[in-house]
Design a protein around this motif. Structure first.
Motif, PDB file in Angstrom:
ATOM      1  N   ALA A   1       0.955  -1.281  -0.306  1.00 59.16           N
ATOM      2  CA  ALA A   1       0.007  -0.061   0.226  1.00 59.16           C
ATOM      3  C   ALA A   1       0.955   1.194  -0.074  1.00 59.16           C
ATOM      4  N   GLN A   2       2.296   1.307   0.762  1.00 60.03           N
ATOM      5  CA  GLN A   2       3.333   2.635   0.765  1.00 60.03           C
ATOM      6  C   GLN A   2       3.649   2.474  -0.476  1.00 60.03           C
ATOM      7  N   ALA A   3       3.956   1.491  -1.185  1.00 56.65           N
ATOM      8  CA  ALA A   3       4.101   2.033  -2.789  1.00 56.65           C
ATOM      9  C   ALA A   3       3.057   2.766  -3.563  1.00 56.65           C
ATOM     10  N   ARG A   4       2.215   1.359  -3.054  1.00 56.40           N
ATOM     11  CA  ARG A   4       0.734   2.493  -4.168  1.00 56.40           C
ATOM     12  C   ARG A   4       0.499   3.896  -4.123  1.00 56.40           C
ATOM     13  N   ARG A   5       0.799   4.647  -3.029  1.00 57.49           N
ATOM     14  CA  ARG A   5       0.624   5.421  -2.115  1.00 57.49           C
ATOM     15  C   ARG A   5       1.804   6.630  -2.226  1.00 57.49           C
ATOM     16  N   HIS A   6       3.054   6.332  -2.978  1.00 63.13           N
ATOM     17  CA  HIS A   6       4.257   6.881  -3.086  1.00 63.13           C
ATOM     18  C   HIS A   6       4.715   6.557  -4.999  1.00 63.13           C
ATOM     19  N   ALA A   7       3.995   6.070  -5.137  1.00 66.87           N
ATOM     20  CA  ALA A   7       3.472   6.361  -7.207  1.00 66.87           C
ATOM     21  C   ALA A   7       2.472   7.392  -7.127  1.00 66.87           C
TER      22      ALA A   7
ATOM     23  N   ASP B   1       1.682   9.864  -5.199  1.00 72.81           N
ATOM     24  CA  ASP B   1       2.103  11.235  -5.175  1.00 72.81           C
ATOM     25  C   ASP B   1       2.965  11.507  -5.913  1.00 72.81           C
ATOM     26  N   LEU B   2       3.770  10.282  -6.769  1.00 65.82           N
ATOM     27  CA  LEU B   2       5.122  11.165  -7.627  1.00 65.82           C
ATOM     28  C   LEU B   2       4.936  11.253  -9.129  1.00 65.82           C
ATOM     29  N   GLY B   3       3.660  10.647  -9.400  1.00 68.15           N
ATOM     30  CA  GLY B   3       3.221  10.227 -11.405  1.00 68.15           C
ATOM     31  C   GLY B   3       1.706  10.366 -10.877  1.00 68.15           C
ATOM     32  N   GLY B   4       1.197  10.156  -9.962  1.00 68.30           N
ATOM     33  CA  GLY B   4      -0.443  10.498 -10.138  1.00 68.30           C
ATOM     34  C   GLY B   4      -1.123   9.095 -10.336  1.00 68.30           C
ATOM     35  N   ARG B   5      -2.934   8.986 -10.714  1.00 68.16           N
ATOM     36  CA  ARG B   5      -3.379   7.648 -10.961  1.00 68.16           C
ATOM     37  C   ARG B   5      -2.524   6.527 -11.785  1.00 68.16           C
ATOM     38  N   ASP B   6      -2.099   7.730 -13.353  1.00 66.12           N
ATOM     39  CA  ASP B   6      -1.835   6.083 -13.771  1.00 66.12           C
ATOM     40  C   ASP B   6       0.226   5.807 -13.444  1.00 66.12           C
ATOM     41  N   ALA B   7       0.414   5.979 -12.563  1.00 64.86           N
ATOM     42  CA  ALA B   7       1.724   5.280 -12.339  1.00 64.86           C
ATOM     43  C   ALA B   7       1.405   4.888 -11.322  1.00 64.86           C
ATOM     44  N   ALA B   8       0.227   4.615 -10.419  1.00 64.09           N
ATOM     45  CA  ALA B   8      -0.186   4.122  -8.797  1.00 64.09           C
ATOM     46  C   ALA B   8      -0.839   2.487  -9.804  1.00 64.09           C
ATOM     47  N   ALA B   9      -1.589   2.507 -10.725  1.00 64.63           N
ATOM     48  CA  ALA B   9      -2.173   2.272 -11.957  1.00 64.63           C
ATOM     49  C   ALA B   9      -1.326   0.897 -11.903  1.00 64.63           C
ATOM     50  N   VAL B  10       0.300   1.567 -12.762  1.00 62.83           N
ATOM     51  CA  VAL B  10       1.680   0.791 -12.915  1.00 62.83           C
ATOM     52  C   VAL B  10       1.540  -0.138 -11.892  1.00 62.83           C
ATOM     53  N   VAL B  11       2.031   0.166 -11.001  1.00 60.11           N
ATOM     54  CA  VAL B  11       2.720  -0.195  -9.005  1.00 60.11           C
ATOM     55  C   VAL B  11       1.423  -1.983  -9.237  1.00 60.11           C
ATOM     56  N   ARG B  12       0.126  -0.872  -8.858  1.00 59.71           N
ATOM     57  CA  ARG B  12      -0.809  -2.080  -8.620  1.00 59.71           C
ATOM     58  C   ARG B  12      -0.638  -3.084  -9.776  1.00 59.71           C
ATOM     59  N   ARG B  13      -0.455  -3.071 -11.030  1.00 55.25           N
ATOM     60  CA  ARG B  13      -0.411  -4.308 -11.927  1.00 55.25           C
ATOM     61  C   ARG B  13       0.469  -5.118 -11.837  1.00 55.25           C
ATOM     62  N   TYR B  14       1.616  -4.117 -11.196  1.00 58.86           N
ATOM     63  CA  TYR B  14       3.149  -5.372 -11.155  1.00 58.86           C
ATOM     64  C   TYR B  14       2.845  -5.641  -9.752  1.00 58.86           C
TER      65      TYR B  14
ATOM     66  N   PRO C   1       9.676  -0.023 -16.698  1.00 54.29           N
ATOM     67  CA  PRO C   1      10.272   0.956 -17.321  1.00 54.29           C
ATOM     68  C   PRO C   1       9.623   2.319 -16.532  1.00 54.29           C
ATOM     69  N   ARG C   2       7.855   1.718 -16.278  1.00 51.99           N
ATOM     70  CA  ARG C   2       7.345   2.958 -15.565  1.00 51.99           C
ATOM     71  C   ARG C   2       7.456   3.017 -14.486  1.00 51.99           C
ATOM     72  N   LEU C   3       7.684   1.580 -13.504  1.00 48.38           N
ATOM     73  CA  LEU C   3       7.587   1.833 -12.749  1.00 48.38           C
ATOM     74  C   LEU C   3       8.203   2.513 -11.132  1.00 48.38           C
ATOM     75  N   GLN C   4       6.895   3.195 -10.515  1.00 51.60           N
ATOM     76  CA  GLN C   4       8.199   4.353  -9.351  1.00 51.60           C
ATOM     77  C   GLN C   4       7.824   3.061  -7.907  1.00 51.60           C
ATOM     78  N   LEU C   5       8.866   3.021  -7.752  1.00 47.72           N
ATOM     79  CA  LEU C   5       8.876   2.096  -6.327  1.00 47.72           C
ATOM     80  C   LEU C   5       9.334   3.270  -5.190  1.00 47.72           C
TER      81      LEU C   5
END
Length: 402
Positions: free
Chosen positions: A312-318, A320-333, A372-376
């Protein structure tokens, strides 16, 4: 790579077909559930009674639903199947039960007690179990083990109990000579028994079949699967029949005794579910650690893929940095990593499954496209390695990864 392609669901070449019929069927079941509530109101000739029944029927759902959500957190089931399971219990199983309970009771001239004790358990547990059986036969990758079986059995049971309780609460509100109470007092008395003392009854009855189907999935031979499923079905009917029989024939003392027994059985199923959920965590840590050792993922990713809080912390971090698209990438990963861990573990343990090696490599390829688009978050101190309790690299047959 566009945001749409980066966050699109993984294209699993072994995905179960029939998604559209399932969605259409789920929609029809939803309409059927609404139609049943309307039918209850028409038969009772009282919209107020049905409104009271609906309000009381909703009360136990959040707490029971929270428990099933908790046991499903590590490897979430497809939402379409979860919704379909609930609506099958609410519409399909209840509709079948209404027709056949009344049909058999009138055909054989049975009393209410006889119908409840000997007919209802057979009809209702068969109707609820049809969803589990169809899912097992049609989409075995959806029910992958005992925890999945218990989960879907519980969700079907929740749907069935929800609609059935609306009928009972409505009837109690209207009162009658056999009830002795009516209005708010009658509905409250029935709610105390069904909504407070035994909200877990229907999920518990069907859990016996869910447990059996979860065990059957792990067997290679149909000669082992068939007796398991039949035994689980018989267990569901037995629990249901004893419960209804204790109400109809055993009196207060007999009912209290069987209620205590039911609570013990329920506690056993809950304990089993908790142990299996913890086992999922152990397998997830162990398998992903082994995958990291092979170089398929970076070891620094492990905390963000393994622990619920860190995930959950990783999705919040993403976000905060890249918006919903970045969080969706982390969730899918994270979802892909979880799937990779369990498929890989099953392959290394030699468990039955279709194209396990190919699926493992395909999931890994999907993760590579997202990386490549993962923001952990930044790497943290290494966490303790999981205990080597039956490590897959030592207990399974040789597997060739190409």
């Amino acid at each position: 790579m566009t945001p749409d392609t980066a966050t699109a669901p993984a294209k699993d070449p072994w995905r179960q077909r029939g998604r559209l019929p399932l969605l259409v069927g789920t929609g029809l079941l939803g309409v059927g559930a609404v139609a049943l509530v309307v039918y209850f109101g028409y038969r009772a000739d009282s919209a107020r009674a049905v409104a009271v029944g609906l309000a009381l029927g909703v009360v136990p759902l959040p707490l029971l639903g929270l428990f099933y959500w908790w046991i499903d957190r590590y490897e979430p089931e497809p939402r379409r199947y979860v919704v379909a399971a609930f609506l099958w219990g609410a519409a399909g199983a209840v509709g079948i039960a209404l027709v056949f309970n009344e049909l058999l009771a009138s055909t054989f001239d049975l009393s209410d007690g006889q119908t409840a004790t000997f007919v209802a358990p057979f009809v209702e547990e068969t109707a609820k179990g049809l969803f589990l059986l169809a899912t097992f036969l049609r989409a075995r990758r959806v029910i992958g083990g005992v925890l999945d079986g218990l989960f879907y059995a519980g969700v079907v049971g929740l749907g069935f109990a929800f609609i059935e309780n609306i009928l009972y609460y409505s009837a109690s509100y209207l009162g009658g000579p056999e009830l002795g109470l009516g209005g708010a007092q009658g509905a409250t008395a029935t709610f105390a028994i069904r909504g407070l003392l035994s909200p877990f009854a229907h999920p518990l009855f069907t859990a016996s079949l869910g447990l059996a189907i979860g065990l059957a999935v792990l067997q290679r031979s149909w000669w082992a699967r068939v007796p398991l499923v039949l035994g689980g079905w018989a267990g569901s009917m037995l629990l249901h029949g004893l419960w209804n029989g204790s109400i109809s024939y055993a009196g207060i003392a007999g009912f209290a005794l069987f209620y205590l027994l039911l609570v013990v059985v329920f506690a056993g199923f809950v304990t089993l579910a908790i142990v299996l959920r913890q086992r999922q965590f152990v397998v997830l840590r162990r398998s992903l650690s082994y995958v990291a050792d092979r170089g398929w993922i970076h070891p620094a990713e492990l905390p963000w893929l393994t622990y619920v809080g860190y995930r959950a912390q990783a999705r919040r971090h993403a976000r905060d940095l890249g918006g919903r698209d970045a969080a969706a990438v982390v969730r899918r990963y994270q979802a892909l990593a979880t799937r990779l861990a369990f498929v890989h573990d099953a392959v290394m343990l030699g468990r039955p499954g279709r194209d396990g090696v190919e699926r493992t490599l395909a999931i890994r390829a999907e993760m590579d496209t997202l990386r490549p688009r993962l923001q952990l978050p930044p790497a943290i101190a290494p966490l303790p390695r999981p205990p080597l309790l039956g490590p897959p690299m030592l207990t399974g047959p040789p597997v060739r990864w190409s």
